[in-house]
Design a protein around this motif. Structure first.
Motif, short mmCIF file in Angstrom:
data_model
loop_
_atom_site.label_atom_id
_atom_site.label_comp_id
_atom_site.label_asym_id
_atom_site.label_seq_id
_atom_site.Cartn_x
_atom_site.Cartn_y
_atom_site.Cartn_z
N ASP A 1 6.84 8.66 6.69
CA ASP A 1 6.93 7.52 7.62
C ASP A 1 5.86 7.67 8.69
O ASP A 1 6.09 8.23 9.77
CB ASP A 1 8.33 7.47 8.26
CG ASP A 1 9.39 7.01 7.28
OD1 ASP A 1 9.11 6.10 6.48
OD2 ASP A 1 10.50 7.57 7.32
N ILE A 2 4.67 7.17 8.36
CA ILE A 2 3.50 7.42 9.22
C ILE A 2 2.86 6.15 9.76
O ILE A 2 1.84 6.21 10.44
CB ILE A 2 2.46 8.27 8.47
CG1 ILE A 2 2.05 7.59 7.16
CG2 ILE A 2 2.98 9.68 8.21
CD1 ILE A 2 0.95 8.29 6.39
N THR A 3 3.45 5.00 9.49
CA THR A 3 2.84 3.73 9.89
C THR A 3 2.64 3.64 11.40
O THR A 3 1.56 3.29 11.88
CB THR A 3 3.67 2.54 9.38
OG1 THR A 3 3.75 2.61 7.96
CG2 THR A 3 3.04 1.22 9.78
N VAL B 1 0.83 -1.20 0.00
CA VAL B 1 0.00 0.00 0.00
C VAL B 1 0.86 1.25 0.00
O VAL B 1 2.02 1.23 0.42
CB VAL B 1 -0.97 0.02 1.21
CG1 VAL B 1 -1.95 -1.14 1.15
CG2 VAL B 1 -0.22 0.03 2.52
N ALA B 2 0.26 2.34 -0.46
CA ALA B 2 0.95 3.63 -0.52
C ALA B 2 1.12 4.20 0.88
O ALA B 2 0.46 3.79 1.84
CB ALA B 2 0.16 4.59 -1.39
N ASP B 3 2.00 5.19 0.98
CA ASP B 3 2.25 5.89 2.24
C ASP B 3 1.15 6.93 2.48
O ASP B 3 1.41 8.13 2.45
CB ASP B 3 3.61 6.61 2.20
CG ASP B 3 4.76 5.66 2.18
OD1 ASP B 3 4.75 4.71 2.96
OD2 ASP B 3 5.69 5.88 1.38
N ASP B 4 -0.06 6.48 2.69
CA ASP B 4 -1.11 7.42 3.06
C ASP B 4 -1.99 6.78 4.12
O ASP B 4 -2.12 5.56 4.21
CB ASP B 4 -1.92 7.90 1.85
CG ASP B 4 -2.81 6.83 1.26
OD1 ASP B 4 -3.81 6.48 1.92
OD2 ASP B 4 -2.52 6.36 0.15
N GLY B 5 -2.58 7.63 4.93
CA GLY B 5 -3.32 7.17 6.09
C GLY B 5 -4.45 6.21 5.77
O GLY B 5 -4.60 5.17 6.43
N ALA B 6 -5.25 6.55 4.78
CA ALA B 6 -6.40 5.70 4.47
C ALA B 6 -5.96 4.31 4.04
O ALA B 6 -6.53 3.31 4.47
CB ALA B 6 -7.25 6.37 3.38
N SER B 7 -4.93 4.22 3.21
CA SER B 7 -4.48 2.92 2.71
C SER B 7 -3.89 2.06 3.82
O SER B 7 -4.19 0.87 3.92
CB SER B 7 -3.43 3.11 1.61
OG SER B 7 -3.98 3.78 0.50
N ILE B 8 -3.05 2.65 4.65
CA ILE B 8 -2.39 1.89 5.71
C ILE B 8 -3.40 1.41 6.74
O ILE B 8 -3.42 0.24 7.12
CB ILE B 8 -1.25 2.72 6.36
CG1 ILE B 8 -0.13 2.96 5.34
CG2 ILE B 8 -0.72 2.03 7.62
CD1 ILE B 8 0.91 3.96 5.77
N GLN B 9 -4.27 2.31 7.19
CA GLN B 9 -5.24 1.91 8.21
C GLN B 9 -6.25 0.90 7.68
O GLN B 9 -6.61 -0.04 8.37
CB GLN B 9 -5.95 3.14 8.78
CG GLN B 9 -5.09 3.90 9.75
CD GLN B 9 -5.84 5.00 10.47
OE1 GLN B 9 -6.79 5.57 9.95
NE2 GLN B 9 -5.40 5.32 11.68
N SER B 10 -6.68 1.08 6.45
CA SER B 10 -7.63 0.13 5.85
C SER B 10 -7.01 -1.25 5.73
O SER B 10 -7.63 -2.26 6.08
CB SER B 10 -8.08 0.64 4.49
OG SER B 10 -8.90 -0.29 3.85
#
Length: 192
Positions: A77-79, A44-53
């Motif tokens: 780097d937001i994981t 997944v991309a480095d974006d909030g919606a993708s990582i959390q989903s």
């Protein structure tokens, strides 16, 4: 018990083809050599919606979820932050992790950039996996009960740094022993 295992690789650079995702093959091989199979892996991309989903979906199915990347000091780097938010766990500065990071820079006679301190922020209840080859520690979080599963059975979520020279020794020395302890195989594994 044979756990359902899923891997989430984070990083827009992987999706753009700028960096080869060697984690997929390497982690799967390490687990397979011990008798475990990965049921699913995604990038997944480095974006909030993708990582959390992706994390929410994997935690709803799997007993062990491994993420790679997104633990460093840069703006993408937001994981770590997103996982803490998803789990409703506050982040707190871990003095031991910060001291280790400061020592890493002091040993190299380099000034510690303020942005690097974010790597010492640890979600409540997380087990720190020291990084002996870099500054971003890994994190192992037991989610008990797991609110994303219908049966509420616990799961483990392990966050690993992206650079292979950091991820591989951490996985071999800290994550694999955790997997073997928490998910022992019903019978000894024999390679075919």
């Amino acid at each position: 018990m044979f756990p359902s295992i899923e891997i989430i690789n984070t990083g827009s650079e992987l999706l753009l083809g700028r960096v080869l995702n060697t984690h997929q093959q390497w982690i799967c091989r390490q687990l397979a050599d011990c008798g475990y199979e990965v049921a699913r892996q995604i990038c997944v991309a480095d974006d909030g919606a993708s990582i959390q989903s992706a994390a929410r979906e994997s935690l709803a199915r799997a007993y062990l979820v491994l993420t790679t990347g997104g633990l460093g000091p840069t703006s993408d780097d937001i994981t770590r932050d997103l996982i803490a938010q998803l789990l409703g766990r506050p982040l707190a500065l871990d003095a031991d992790v910060l001291a280790r990071i400061e020592g890493y820079f002091a040993q190299r006679k380099r000034a510690l950039p303020p942005s690097v301190k974010v790597q010492a922020m640890v979600p409540a209840g997380a087990r720190v996996l020291p990084n002996l080859h870099g500054t971003a520690p890994g994190l192992a979080i037991e989610i008990h009960p797991n609110p994303f599963r219908e049966d509420k059975r616990p799961s483990w979520l392990v966050l690993l740094p992206g650079p292979p020279r950091e991820l591989r020794p951490m996985f071999s020395e800290m994550v694999l022993p955790l997997v073997l302890k928490e998910f022992p195989l019903a019978r000894p594994f024999a390679d075919k």
